[in-house]
Scaffold this motif. Structure first.
Motif, mmCIF file in Angstrom:
data_model
loop_
_atom_site.group_PDB
_atom_site.id
_atom_site.type_symbol
_atom_site.label_atom_id
_atom_site.label_comp_id
_atom_site.label_asym_id
_atom_site.label_seq_id
_atom_site.Cartn_x
_atom_site.Cartn_y
_atom_site.Cartn_z
ATOM 1 N N GLU A 197 47.366 8.847 25.478
ATOM 2 C CA GLU A 197 46.127 8.624 24.732
ATOM 3 C C GLU A 197 45.007 9.438 25.380
ATOM 4 O OE1 GLU A 197 44.983 4.603 24.180
ATOM 5 O OE2 GLU A 197 46.940 3.946 23.392
ATOM 6 N N PHE A 198 44.257 10.144 24.524
ATOM 7 C CA PHE A 198 43.091 10.914 24.969
ATOM 8 C C PHE A 198 41.871 10.360 24.244
ATOM 9 C CE2 PHE A 198 46.744 13.866 24.914
ATOM 10 C CZ PHE A 198 46.808 14.202 26.251
ATOM 11 N N HIS A 199 40.913 9.865 25.029
ATOM 12 C CA HIS A 199 39.659 9.354 24.470
ATOM 13 C C HIS A 199 38.531 10.259 24.964
ATOM 14 C CE1 HIS A 199 41.548 5.568 23.129
ATOM 15 N NE2 HIS A 199 42.250 5.654 24.260
ATOM 16 N N ILE A 200 37.892 10.969 24.045
ATOM 17 C CA ILE A 200 36.795 11.872 24.377
ATOM 18 C C ILE A 200 35.564 11.409 23.601
ATOM 19 C CG2 ILE A 200 36.012 14.250 24.506
ATOM 20 C CD1 ILE A 200 38.530 13.733 26.112
ATOM 21 N N THR A 201 34.538 10.973 24.328
ATOM 22 C CA THR A 201 33.289 10.519 23.706
ATOM 23 C C THR A 201 32.230 11.589 23.907
ATOM 24 O OG1 THR A 201 33.840 8.212 24.130
ATOM 25 C CG2 THR A 201 31.537 8.718 23.649
ATOM 26 N N THR A 202 31.652 12.036 22.832
ATOM 27 C CA THR A 202 30.563 13.025 22.883
ATOM 28 C C THR A 202 29.245 12.265 23.005
ATOM 29 O OG1 THR A 202 31.855 14.499 21.472
ATOM 30 C CG2 THR A 202 29.509 14.985 21.734
ATOM 31 N N ILE A 203 28.598 12.363 24.158
ATOM 32 C CA ILE A 203 27.385 11.584 24.431
ATOM 33 C C ILE A 203 26.229 12.234 23.683
ATOM 34 C CG2 ILE A 203 25.868 10.695 26.235
ATOM 35 C CD1 ILE A 203 28.230 10.897 28.151
ATOM 36 N N PRO A 276 20.915 16.376 13.901
ATOM 37 C CA PRO A 276 21.421 17.662 14.398
ATOM 38 C C PRO A 276 22.678 17.480 15.244
ATOM 39 C CG PRO A 276 19.544 16.966 15.692
ATOM 40 C CD PRO A 276 19.676 15.965 14.568
ATOM 41 N N ALA A 277 23.498 18.505 15.258
ATOM 42 C CA ALA A 277 24.731 18.500 16.056
ATOM 43 C C ALA A 277 24.417 19.006 17.467
ATOM 44 C CB ALA A 277 25.793 19.356 15.386
ATOM 45 N N LEU A 278 24.220 18.079 18.367
ATOM 46 C CA LEU A 278 23.970 18.430 19.775
ATOM 47 C C LEU A 278 24.410 17.268 20.660
ATOM 48 C CD1 LEU A 278 21.174 16.668 20.457
ATOM 49 C CD2 LEU A 278 20.107 18.583 19.261
ATOM 50 N N ALA A 279 24.643 17.566 21.931
ATOM 51 C CA ALA A 279 25.116 16.556 22.873
ATOM 52 C C ALA A 279 24.638 16.927 24.267
ATOM 53 C CB ALA A 279 26.636 16.445 22.847
ATOM 54 N N VAL A 280 24.682 15.924 25.174
ATOM 55 C CA VAL A 280 24.272 16.141 26.567
ATOM 56 C C VAL A 280 25.426 15.976 27.542
ATOM 57 C CG1 VAL A 280 21.894 15.447 26.091
ATOM 58 C CG2 VAL A 280 23.557 13.729 26.838
ATOM 59 N N GLY A 281 26.603 15.572 27.080
ATOM 60 C CA GLY A 281 27.735 15.390 27.982
ATOM 61 C C GLY A 281 28.939 14.844 27.254
ATOM 62 N N PHE A 282 30.019 14.677 28.002
ATOM 63 C CA PHE A 282 31.268 14.170 27.456
ATOM 64 C C PHE A 282 31.827 13.111 28.406
ATOM 65 C CE2 PHE A 282 30.748 18.505 26.024
ATOM 66 C CZ PHE A 282 30.991 18.427 24.657
ATOM 67 N N GLN A 283 32.288 12.042 27.816
ATOM 68 C CA GLN A 283 32.937 10.979 28.590
ATOM 69 C C GLN A 283 34.398 10.944 28.196
ATOM 70 O OE1 GLN A 283 32.086 6.632 27.894
ATOM 71 N NE2 GLN A 283 31.085 6.830 29.892
ATOM 72 N N PHE A 284 35.278 10.956 29.174
ATOM 73 C CA PHE A 284 36.709 11.045 28.888
ATOM 74 C C PHE A 284 37.456 9.906 29.561
ATOM 75 C CE2 PHE A 284 35.782 13.489 32.671
ATOM 76 C CZ PHE A 284 36.755 13.095 33.555
ATOM 77 N N ASN A 285 38.540 9.493 28.934
ATOM 78 C CA ASN A 285 39.444 8.479 29.479
ATOM 79 C C ASN A 285 40.841 8.822 28.992
ATOM 80 O OD1 ASN A 285 40.605 6.254 30.635
ATOM 81 N ND2 ASN A 285 39.901 4.809 29.077
ATOM 82 N N LEU A 286 41.682 9.312 29.891
ATOM 83 C CA LEU A 286 43.014 9.778 29.554
ATOM 84 C C LEU A 286 44.032 8.875 30.223
ATOM 85 C CD1 LEU A 286 42.321 13.547 30.385
ATOM 86 C CD2 LEU A 286 41.748 12.318 28.284
ATOM 87 N N THR A 287 44.975 8.340 29.445
ATOM 88 C CA THR A 287 45.964 7.403 29.973
ATOM 89 C C THR A 287 47.355 7.806 29.501
ATOM 90 O OG1 THR A 287 45.728 5.901 28.080
ATOM 91 C CG2 THR A 287 44.306 5.512 29.996
ATOM 92 N N THR A 288 48.341 7.533 30.361
ATOM 93 C CA THR A 288 49.749 7.729 30.014
ATOM 94 C C THR A 288 50.547 6.551 30.546
ATOM 95 O OG1 THR A 288 50.233 8.967 32.047
ATOM 96 C CG2 THR A 288 49.543 10.245 30.108
ATOM 97 N N LYS A 289 51.583 6.192 29.824
ATOM 98 C CA LYS A 289 52.492 5.132 30.262
ATOM 99 C C LYS A 289 53.873 5.414 29.703
ATOM 100 C CE LYS A 289 51.498 2.013 26.395
ATOM 101 N NZ LYS A 289 51.068 0.651 26.020
ATOM 102 N N GLN A 290 54.859 4.923 30.420
ATOM 103 C CA GLN A 290 56.225 5.113 29.957
ATOM 104 C C GLN A 290 56.459 4.252 28.734
ATOM 105 O OE1 GLN A 290 59.560 5.578 32.843
ATOM 106 N NE2 GLN A 290 60.415 3.775 31.840
ATOM 107 N N THR A 291 57.117 4.810 27.744
ATOM 108 C CA THR A 291 57.349 4.087 26.501
ATOM 109 C C THR A 291 58.144 2.814 26.770
ATOM 110 O OG1 THR A 291 57.344 6.171 25.273
ATOM 111 C CG2 THR A 291 58.338 4.256 24.195
ATOM 112 N N GLY A 292 57.608 1.698 26.297
ATOM 113 C CA GLY A 292 58.250 0.399 26.498
ATOM 114 C C GLY A 292 57.824 -0.317 27.757
#
Length: 520
Positions: A197-203, A276-292
């Motif tokens: 899962e990749f969670h990218i938040t545009t601040i 307007p389309a503009l931002a000041v930063g990015f917040q990310f949260n990347l997770t991996t887990k074995q299936t099951g």
């Protein structure tokens, strides 16, 4: 007047925007320009976290102590090694100071002071046996000296303090985590099946209505024969959610096998009326887990500010150049967890796109329709050449702990034994001090016993018998012998009177007749 708030300026005559590095955020009275908390304070990477939940925790159970002592209770009592050493040192110095105070202030020829009694009990704590020392004892028995008692207790305090520190080290450093790298084969890589899962938040002050959802995913190296463009749905699922800090893009892949090529996913925000389309930063949260397996998760999270890379000026992201977040996934095998296979995510690099650091350039961009976009690219790189194997190896066991305890005991005893020997050899007063103290105690006990004898004599024979000038030989009044003498005579007087009456009667009547009236 509508754009008179702090860090705010007007563009297109009627619209409001924030200075570079700030974005519009609603508050109780309207909107205000706010920035990221970590911006400009010199610690912009403070919230970055990399690790694993469950898989990365080390097994530090002391199996030989678990049945009698809870590991959590010991860990709460031994939070810091420095605190334990400091506590042992303070206790040791307090004991030595008490013994010195008792030695200096406890000098009493009569032996009645409490500190003098404390010196005696300190000498009883002497645990050292010897046949030749200053008391000239030939039989192997306890020395029972004041200096020996002080050193014995001091050695015990030092030993307990060092053993506590050893226990602290055994709990926290019993196992070490060993990482080994081995070359990866294709079957080994295909065995990694993870949910990613990749969670990218545009601040920013934007919303999901401004995003152009990605429809394709690129694979391989652009310009090479292995480069492919596939529909996004073949590998990932896309979703967007509005949050208080801006739109959050989520890309999920369930049951993904690790491919040997890199992936590229791009999306775009566009201008909407009054948004307007503009931002000041990015917040990310990347997770991996074995299936099951929902217990063990690898993750990386944090915030990319506008001043993370390059200079420390606050910037606003806006324009056609894409902002690239480079993510690396490398395979890890946890041998200690039944060969658990996880892909560890890392955010290796961030390439900023079009940015503006001054108000004038940002104002011009807001009025230019060509700059009305914000492009973001997620670059996923797989480090598939090697596999990292993680295992725990024990570095300390019960035998090592027992051997260490024996060494600490010998070390503690040797220090204070040498100190005691040097003090007795160089300070001559200490040689006879214990003998004097024992003589004072012997005299005190003899005086107490003599006082008991005097009380017994005074109670039994009277105080005059203790006076050598009294030679009368009479029992003193109120003495025990006088009371016994009187009670004895009181019992004998009636018998003697009856005998005298009978004798007188026989003398008056030789024939044996008795005058009853006279006798009675």
């Amino acid at each position: 007047a509508a754009c008179a708030a702090a860090r705010m300026f007007a563009y297109n005559a009627t619209l409001c925007a924030c200075d570079p590095g700030y974005y519009l955020s609603p508050n109780g009275t309207g909107t205000a320009c706010v920035s990221l908390p970590a911006s400009g304070d010199g610690n912009t990477f403070a919230d970055w976290q990399v690790g694993a939940v469950g898989a990365g925790s080390r097994n530090q159970t002391l199996y030989f102590l678990a049945p009698v002592l809870s590991l959590d209770a010991v860990r709460r009592l031994t939070q810091s090694q420095a605190v334990l050493l400091f506590t042992a040192l303070v206790t040791l110095l307090s004991w030595l100071a008490f013994c010195a105070a008792a030695r200096l202030a406890g000098r009493d020829p009569t032996g009645n002071k409490r500190l003098f009694r404390a010196r005696f009990w300190i000498s009883r704590l002497d645990c050292i046996f010897d046949t030749q020392h200053w008391a000239d004892q030939q039989v192997l028995k306890k020395r029972k000296t004041e200096l020996g008692g002080m050193c014995s207790v001091a050695a015990l305090i030092l030993f307990i303090g060092l053993v506590t520190v050893l226990l602290y080290q055994a709990i926290n450093r019993r196992n070490i985590e060993v990482h080994r790298v081995k070359p990866a084969n294709a079957p080994d890589l295909l065995a990694f099946v993870n949910d990613i899962e990749f969670h990218i938040t545009t601040i920013s002050s934007m919303s999901c209505s401004q995003v152009t959802a990605p429809s394709t995913i690129a694979m391989g190296t652009p310009g090479f024969m292995d480069f492919r463009v596939l529909p996004l749905s073949t590998l990932l699922t896309y979703s967007c959610q509005n949050t208080s800090q801006g739109p959050s893009i989520t890309l999920k892949c369930s049951g993904c096998r690790m491919p040997p090529r890199d992936h590229y996913v791009s999306w775009q925000f566009v201008d909407l009326p009054r948004r307007p389309a503009l931002a000041v930063g990015f917040q990310f949260n990347l997770t991996t887990k074995q299936t099951g397996d929902n217990e063990h998760v690898s993750f990386v999270s944090g915030t990319i500010n506008s001043d993370n890379y390059g200079d420390e000026k606050l910037k606003t992201f806006r324009g056609t150049d894409s902002n690239v977040l480079k993510i690396q996934l490398f395979p890890q095998i946890y041998n200690k967890l039944n060969n658990l296979k996880l892909l560890q995510p890392l955010l290796q690099d961030f390439t900023p796109g079009s940015t503006f650091s001054d108000v004038s350039s940002l104002n011009a961009s807001l009025q230019n329709p060509t700059d009305g976009v914000l492009n973001t690219t997620l670059y996923i790189s797989y480090l598939s050449d090697y596999i990292v194997e993680i295992s725990n190896e024990s570095v300390i066991g019960p035998v090592s702990i027992i051997a260490s305890i024996g060494g600490l005991y010998a070390f503690s005893i040797a220090i204070f034994l040498c100190l005691m020997a040097q003090c007795e050899a160089r300070i001559k007063k200490l040689r006879n001090e214990d003998t004097r103290m024992l003589k004072i105690l012997s005299k005190r006990r003899a005086q107490q016993n003599w006082d008991k004898v005097r009380k017994f004599v005074m109670y039994t024979w009277g105080p005059s018998n203790l006076d050598p000038t009294d030679r009368s030989g009479k029992w003193p009044e109120a003495s025990m012998m006088d009371s016994l003498h009187e009670s004895f005579h009181k019992k004998r007087k009636p018998t003697r009177r009856a005998t005298s009456i009978a004798t007188r009667t026989m003398r008056d009547h030789p024939d044996g007749s008795i005058d009853i009236e006279r006798a009675g």
